[in-house]
Design a protein around this motif. Structure first.
Motif, PDB file in Angstrom:
ATOM      1  N   ILE A 247       1.102  -0.957  -0.183  1.00  0.00           N
ATOM      2  CA  ILE A 247      -0.165   0.675  -0.159  1.00  0.00           C
ATOM      3  C   ILE A 247       1.150   1.219  -0.102  1.00  0.00           C
ATOM      4  CG2 ILE A 247      -1.109   1.324   1.874  1.00  0.00           C
ATOM      5  CD1 ILE A 247      -2.675  -1.092   2.997  1.00  0.00           C
ATOM      6  N   GLU A 248       2.164   1.139   0.796  1.00  0.00           N
ATOM      7  CA  GLU A 248       3.218   2.578   0.848  1.00  0.00           C
ATOM      8  C   GLU A 248       3.640   2.574  -0.466  1.00  0.00           C
ATOM      9  OE1 GLU A 248       7.004   3.690   3.096  1.00  0.00           O
ATOM     10  OE2 GLU A 248       5.206   2.553   4.004  1.00  0.00           O
ATOM     11  N   MET A 249       3.788   1.489  -1.172  1.00  0.00           N
ATOM     12  CA  MET A 249       5.099   2.126  -2.304  1.00  0.00           C
ATOM     13  C   MET A 249       3.577   2.094  -3.426  1.00  0.00           C
ATOM     14  SD  MET A 249       7.257  -1.530  -2.688  1.00  0.00           S
ATOM     15  CE  MET A 249       6.070  -2.801  -1.946  1.00  0.00           C
ATOM     16  N   ARG A 250       2.549   1.658  -3.186  1.00  0.00           N
ATOM     17  CA  ARG A 250       1.116   2.179  -4.561  1.00  0.00           C
ATOM     18  C   ARG A 250       1.297   3.195  -4.593  1.00  0.00           C
ATOM     19  NH1 ARG A 250      -1.851  -1.578  -3.490  1.00  0.00           N
ATOM     20  NH2 ARG A 250      -1.499  -2.661  -5.410  1.00  0.00           N
ATOM     21  N   GLU A 251       1.348   3.974  -3.032  1.00  0.00           N
ATOM     22  CA  GLU A 251       0.522   5.536  -2.494  1.00  0.00           C
ATOM     23  C   GLU A 251       1.848   6.678  -2.768  1.00  0.00           C
ATOM     24  OE1 GLU A 251      -0.033   5.396   1.081  1.00  0.00           O
ATOM     25  OE2 GLU A 251      -2.487   4.816   0.642  1.00  0.00           O
ATOM     26  N   ARG A 252       3.234   6.329  -2.690  1.00  0.00           N
ATOM     27  CA  ARG A 252       3.815   6.486  -3.286  1.00  0.00           C
ATOM     28  C   ARG A 252       4.090   6.650  -4.955  1.00  0.00           C
ATOM     29  NH1 ARG A 252       8.545   7.988   0.304  1.00  0.00           N
ATOM     30  NH2 ARG A 252       7.726   6.936   2.396  1.00  0.00           N
ATOM     31  N   ALA A 253       3.778   5.943  -5.804  1.00  0.00           N
ATOM     32  CA  ALA A 253       3.962   5.751  -6.998  1.00  0.00           C
ATOM     33  C   ALA A 253       2.443   6.876  -7.967  1.00  0.00           C
ATOM     34  CB  ALA A 253       4.033   4.208  -7.115  1.00  0.00           C
ATOM     35  N   ALA A 254       1.626   6.500  -6.744  1.00  0.00           N
ATOM     36  CA  ALA A 254       0.806   7.391  -7.220  1.00  0.00           C
ATOM     37  C   ALA A 254       0.825   8.703  -7.388  1.00  0.00           C
ATOM     38  CB  ALA A 254      -0.743   6.852  -6.397  1.00  0.00           C
ATOM     39  N   LEU A 255       1.493   9.097  -6.463  1.00  0.00           N
ATOM     40  CA  LEU A 255       1.876  10.809  -6.447  1.00  0.00           C
ATOM     41  C   LEU A 255       2.254  11.625  -7.498  1.00  0.00           C
ATOM     42  CD1 LEU A 255       3.385  11.378  -2.199  1.00  0.00           C
ATOM     43  CD2 LEU A 255       0.959  12.144  -3.238  1.00  0.00           C
ATOM     44  N   PHE A 256       3.388  10.144  -8.371  1.00  0.00           N
ATOM     45  CA  PHE A 256       4.019  10.623  -9.425  1.00  0.00           C
ATOM     46  C   PHE A 256       2.856  10.332 -10.825  1.00  0.00           C
ATOM     47  CE2 PHE A 256       6.781  11.561  -5.759  1.00  0.00           C
ATOM     48  CZ  PHE A 256       7.664  12.611  -6.096  1.00  0.00           C
ATOM     49  N   GLY A 257       1.861   9.782 -10.552  1.00  0.00           N
ATOM     50  CA  GLY A 257       1.237   9.562 -11.394  1.00  0.00           C
ATOM     51  C   GLY A 257       1.927   7.646 -11.685  1.00  0.00           C
ATOM     52  N   GLY A 258       2.602   6.868 -10.906  1.00  0.00           N
ATOM     53  CA  GLY A 258       2.914   5.812 -11.024  1.00  0.00           C
ATOM     54  C   GLY A 258       1.496   4.932 -10.986  1.00  0.00           C
ATOM     55  N   THR A 259       1.619   3.896 -11.649  1.00  0.00           N
ATOM     56  CA  THR A 259       0.591   2.172 -11.224  1.00  0.00           C
ATOM     57  C   THR A 259       1.585   1.252 -10.926  1.00  0.00           C
ATOM     58  OG1 THR A 259      -0.329   3.372 -13.166  1.00  0.00           O
ATOM     59  CG2 THR A 259      -0.890   1.159 -12.216  1.00  0.00           C
ATOM     60  N   LEU A 260       2.078   0.654 -10.164  1.00  0.00           N
ATOM     61  CA  LEU A 260       2.230  -0.136  -9.229  1.00  0.00           C
ATOM     62  C   LEU A 260       1.695  -1.472  -9.870  1.00  0.00           C
ATOM     63  CD1 LEU A 260       4.741  -0.638  -6.324  1.00  0.00           C
ATOM     64  CD2 LEU A 260       2.607  -1.773  -5.944  1.00  0.00           C
ATOM     65  N   THR A 261       1.893  -3.152 -10.116  1.00  0.00           N
ATOM     66  CA  THR A 261       1.259  -3.975  -9.823  1.00  0.00           C
ATOM     67  C   THR A 261       2.741  -4.651  -8.938  1.00  0.00           C
ATOM     68  OG1 THR A 261       2.395  -4.450 -11.942  1.00  0.00           O
ATOM     69  CG2 THR A 261       0.003  -3.623 -12.012  1.00  0.00           C
ATOM     70  N   ALA A 262       1.788  -6.126  -8.418  1.00  0.00           N
ATOM     71  CA  ALA A 262       2.542  -6.788  -7.187  1.00  0.00           C
ATOM     72  C   ALA A 262       1.778  -8.254  -7.724  1.00  0.00           C
ATOM     73  CB  ALA A 262       2.639  -6.691  -6.239  1.00  0.00           C
ATOM     74  N   GLN A 263       2.789  -9.740  -7.923  1.00  0.00           N
ATOM     75  CA  GLN A 263       2.200 -10.456  -8.009  1.00  0.00           C
ATOM     76  C   GLN A 263       3.293 -11.877  -7.665  1.00  0.00           C
ATOM     77  OE1 GLN A 263       1.036 -11.055 -12.659  1.00  0.00           O
ATOM     78  NE2 GLN A 263       1.299 -12.754 -11.943  1.00  0.00           N
ATOM     79  N   THR A 264       2.644 -13.160  -7.186  1.00  0.00           N
ATOM     80  CA  THR A 264       3.344 -14.624  -7.263  1.00  0.00           C
ATOM     81  C   THR A 264       3.753 -14.540  -8.194  1.00  0.00           C
ATOM     82  OG1 THR A 264       2.932 -14.296  -4.492  1.00  0.00           O
ATOM     83  CG2 THR A 264       3.812 -16.142  -5.508  1.00  0.00           C
ATOM     84  N   ILE A 265       5.066 -15.156  -8.315  1.00  0.00           N
ATOM     85  CA  ILE A 265       4.624 -15.592  -9.837  1.00  0.00           C
ATOM     86  C   ILE A 265       5.076 -17.395  -9.108  1.00  0.00           C
ATOM     87  CG2 ILE A 265       6.891 -16.314 -11.491  1.00  0.00           C
ATOM     88  CD1 ILE A 265       5.155 -13.820 -11.868  1.00  0.00           C
ATOM     89  N   PRO A 266       4.417 -18.403  -9.575  1.00  0.00           N
ATOM     90  CA  PRO A 266       4.193 -19.650  -8.816  1.00  0.00           C
ATOM     91  C   PRO A 266       5.122 -20.367  -9.570  1.00  0.00           C
ATOM     92  CG  PRO A 266       2.282 -18.957  -9.635  1.00  0.00           C
ATOM     93  CD  PRO A 266       2.913 -17.944 -10.310  1.00  0.00           C
ATOM     94  N   GLY A 267       5.928 -21.104  -8.222  1.00  0.00           N
ATOM     95  CA  GLY A 267       7.155 -21.987  -8.653  1.00  0.00           C
ATOM     96  C   GLY A 267       8.471 -21.204  -8.072  1.00  0.00           C
TER      97      GLY A 267
END
Length: 292
Positions: A247-267
């Motif tokens: 959430i903190e990283m997403r909010e930091r990115a949004a301050l400068f028009g950024g979009t954050l995505t994060a996910q697990t890569i199985p295996g």
């Protein structure tokens, strides 16, 4: 003979236990020493960043102070002119009062800006690192057991302090998470892709495979231990992370028009990507080389 053998066995067992205790003690000492060195390195980096930040604030304060002094000097000169002209031409003196008032308001504005920056410098408690600090960050995390590699493509441009801080904190948090959840021996790949207008930052780790490697498995064993199904793929694609760090990283990115995505890569591990499509318009100038 049996008694001698028994005594020898007891002595051997005691010696083995003693050796084990000594080995564990030495191992604990080395771990404490390593942790102490790591903490000291973090402290050193934080101190350097803090000093650099304060030096920058002092330069700003000095520049604003020069501007304020010039404004007050002009104000004094105008006031003297009004005083001298009051005897010879009272009407001209009255007309000059308006200009004097405007100059006084400008000088007051300069002094207030100076006061605001001085208070900010006084109240600032956290260091404000830039991307120049990323090389130190990589080194500290490598010493802690995270194998960090860095790749960069595109033409770099300099970021303003706020944008640099946002990118650095996202990078720091994502790498610390990779080490925390993947453990020592995890490989983390950092990539910066610069475009004409923006920047994409990606951090990928193999924390899941690293955990299997620490079990002493060979390549086939690691592959078996990290096998996954189509259902795992689907769940990874639909999983939405809302942890405090994300959430903190997403909010930091949004301050400068950024979009954050994060996910697990199985295996494999975890991947994080931040896209700043128009970062140049949020800031601006020459980038820094993060390679060692």
């Amino acid at each position: 003979m049996d008694a001698v053998a028994l005594v020898a066995a007891v002595v051997a067992a005691v010696a083995a236990i003693l050796f084990l205790v000594l080995w564990l003690t030495e191992r604990a000492r080395r771990i404490r020493l390593r942790d102490t060195r790591q903490e000291s390195e973090w402290d050193r980096i934080d101190r350097e960043l803090d000093l650099a930040e304060q030096a920058g604030r002092f330069r700003i304060v000095g520049d604003l102070g020069d501007v304020a002094i010039q404004s007050v000097s002009r104000l004094v000169s105008q006031a003297e002119g009004v005083r001298y002209s009051a005897d010879a031409d009272p009407a001209a003196a009255v007309r000059s009062v308006g200009a004097l008032e405007s100059a006084a308001r400008e000088a007051l504005g300069d002094l207030r800006r100076l006061q605001a920056v001085a208070r900010e410098a006084q109240d600032a408690a956290l260091p404000q690192p830039s991307l120049h600090s990323a090389r130190d960050l990589f080194r500290v995390l490598r010493d802690a057991g995270l194998a960090v590699t860095f790749h960069e493509n595109g033409e770099r441009f300099e970021l303003r302090q706020g944008a640099e801080l946002a990118v650095f904190r996202i990078l720091q948090t994502s790498l610390e998470n990779a080490l925390k959840h993947g453990g020592p021996g995890t490989n983390a790949s950092v990539a910066f892709s610069w475009t004409a207008e923006g920047l994409q930052v990606s951090v990928e780790d193999d924390g899941i495979r690293a955990a299997a490697r620490r079990l002493g498995l060979d390549r086939d064993g690691v592959d078996q231990a990290t096998a996954y199904t189509i259902r795992d793929d689907v769940e990874a694609l639909t999983e939405h992370y809302e942890g405090a760090g994300i959430i903190e990283m997403r909010e930091r990115a949004a301050l400068f028009g950024g979009t954050l995505t994060a996910q697990t890569i199985p295996g494999v591990g975890f991947t994080l990507s931040v896209v700043f499509p128009a970062l140049r318009h949020h800031n601006g100038v020459h980038g820094v080389d993060l390679r060692r």
